[in-house]
Motif scaffolding. Structure first.
Motif, PDB file in Angstrom:
ATOM      1  N   ALA A  30       2.068  12.563   2.078  1.00  0.00           N
ATOM      2  CA  ALA A  30       1.818  13.485   3.199  1.00  0.00           C
ATOM      3  C   ALA A  30       0.321  13.703   3.383  1.00  0.00           C
ATOM      4  N   ASP A  31      -0.410  13.869   2.292  1.00  0.00           N
ATOM      5  CA  ASP A  31      -1.861  14.046   2.357  1.00  0.00           C
ATOM      6  C   ASP A  31      -2.538  12.796   2.925  1.00  0.00           C
ATOM      7  N   PHE A  86       6.852   4.250  -7.181  1.00  0.00           N
ATOM      8  CA  PHE A  86       8.057   4.979  -6.787  1.00  0.00           C
ATOM      9  C   PHE A  86       8.181   5.034  -5.266  1.00  0.00           C
ATOM     10  N   THR A  87       7.503   4.099  -4.584  1.00  0.00           N
ATOM     11  CA  THR A  87       7.555   4.010  -3.127  1.00  0.00           C
ATOM     12  C   THR A  87       7.815   2.568  -2.720  1.00  0.00           C
ATOM     13  N   TYR A  88       8.096   2.391  -1.444  1.00  0.00           N
ATOM     14  CA  TYR A  88       8.180   1.049  -0.873  1.00  0.00           C
ATOM     15  C   TYR A  88       7.684   1.128   0.562  1.00  0.00           C
ATOM     16  N   VAL A  89       7.412  -0.015   1.158  1.00  0.00           N
ATOM     17  CA  VAL A  89       6.950  -0.073   2.535  1.00  0.00           C
ATOM     18  C   VAL A  89       8.142  -0.472   3.404  1.00  0.00           C
ATOM     19  N   ASN A  90       8.476   0.397   4.372  1.00  0.00           N
ATOM     20  CA  ASN A  90       9.641   0.140   5.222  1.00  0.00           C
ATOM     21  C   ASN A  90       9.333  -0.919   6.278  1.00  0.00           C
ATOM     22  N   SER A  91      10.303  -1.226   7.117  1.00  0.00           N
ATOM     23  CA  SER A  91      10.148  -2.299   8.112  1.00  0.00           C
ATOM     24  C   SER A  91       9.112  -1.976   9.183  1.00  0.00           C
ATOM     25  N   GLU A  92       8.734  -0.705   9.320  1.00  0.00           N
ATOM     26  CA  GLU A  92       7.681  -0.316  10.264  1.00  0.00           C
ATOM     27  C   GLU A  92       6.305  -0.293   9.605  1.00  0.00           C
ATOM     28  N   THR A 101      -3.214   4.870   5.806  1.00  0.00           N
ATOM     29  CA  THR A 101      -1.906   4.285   5.498  1.00  0.00           C
ATOM     30  C   THR A 101      -1.725   4.046   4.010  1.00  0.00           C
ATOM     31  N   PHE A 102      -2.820   4.079   3.265  1.00  0.00           N
ATOM     32  CA  PHE A 102      -2.759   3.835   1.824  1.00  0.00           C
ATOM     33  C   PHE A 102      -3.541   4.927   1.105  1.00  0.00           C
ATOM     34  N   PRO A 103      -2.975   5.524   0.055  1.00  0.00           N
ATOM     35  CA  PRO A 103      -3.706   6.573  -0.682  1.00  0.00           C
ATOM     36  C   PRO A 103      -5.011   6.035  -1.259  1.00  0.00           C
ATOM     37  N   SER A 104      -6.003   6.895  -1.367  1.00  0.00           N
ATOM     38  CA  SER A 104      -7.284   6.472  -1.938  1.00  0.00           C
ATOM     39  C   SER A 104      -7.124   6.194  -3.426  1.00  0.00           C
ATOM     40  N   LEU A 105      -7.988   5.331  -3.933  1.00  0.00           N
ATOM     41  CA  LEU A 105      -7.965   5.048  -5.372  1.00  0.00           C
ATOM     42  C   LEU A 105      -8.267   6.314  -6.162  1.00  0.00           C
ATOM     43  N   LYS A 123       5.437   1.588   7.005  1.00  0.00           N
ATOM     44  CA  LYS A 123       5.115   2.921   6.485  1.00  0.00           C
ATOM     45  C   LYS A 123       5.634   3.055   5.056  1.00  0.00           C
ATOM     46  N   ARG A 124       4.795   3.578   4.184  1.00  0.00           N
ATOM     47  CA  ARG A 124       5.170   3.773   2.791  1.00  0.00           C
ATOM     48  C   ARG A 124       6.071   5.005   2.686  1.00  0.00           C
TER      49      ARG A 124
END
Length: 175
Positions: free
Chosen positions: A51-52, A135-141, A59-63, A143-144
């Motif tokens: 969410a943050d 604990f996530t995946y990237v959906n067909s659109e 689209t991708f969390p910072s390191l 989006k994680r």
């Protein structure tokens, strides 16, 4: 493997990803997991991180965000050299998510590894832990998303176990 990685290839590979043999034998024993007996693991921190990330327009969390977050689970694995020859061993940690192999969810992902030297007859402890993104995946659109359900954590390559190489697995439920 025709153009596919170990994460998505469903055919029979010539050699599985991570396959390797040694002049000695190893035994893997998971000795700790911070979640044993505590019920389902909460994915609230993963949801908050995503969410943050979205609120910042990324689209991708910072390191930095990934590095500062404590892992949801941590494994300590005893690696015992049960043979008669001193040797190094590369301990591979794989995660098999719920729904593996369908709807774009990978069959497995490598989440960690460590190479250790183990003298004959001795034991060395290795610590591996998955990132919050495991604990996530990237959906067909594209989006994680958080992926709740039962996860299997594997240490080593199952196909090498019959040849005296280390293998163990552990399951947890996340919600």
């Amino acid at each position: 493997n025709p153009g596919r990685t170990h994460r998505f290839y469903t055919g029979k590979p010539v050699l599985p990803f991570g396959y390797g043999l040694s002049y000695t034998q190893f035994k893997y024993t998971p000795i700790s997991n911070v979640r044993d007996g505590e019920g389902p693991v909460s994915l609230d921190r993963v949801r908050a991180m995503l969410a943050d990330t979205e609120a910042k327009g990324h689209t991708f969390p910072s390191l930095k965000a990934l590095d500062t977050e404590a892992p949801l689970v941590t494994y300590a694995i005893n690696v015992t050299n049960t043979g008669s020859v001193d040797s190094d061993d590369a301990v591979l940690g794989f995660v098999v998510p719920p729904g593996a192999g369908s709807n774009g969810v990978p069959l497995q992902s490598l989440y960690g590894f460590d190479r250790v030297h183990v003298p004959a007859g001795q034991t060395v402890t290795v610590e591996l832990y998955p990132s919050l993104l495991d604990f996530t995946y990237v959906n067909s659109e594209g989006k994680r998303e958080v992926l709740a359900g039962e996860y299997t954590f594997r240490f080593g390559v199952k196909e090498t176990h019959q040849h005296g190489q280390g293998f163990a697995e552990h399951r947890i439920t996340v919600a």
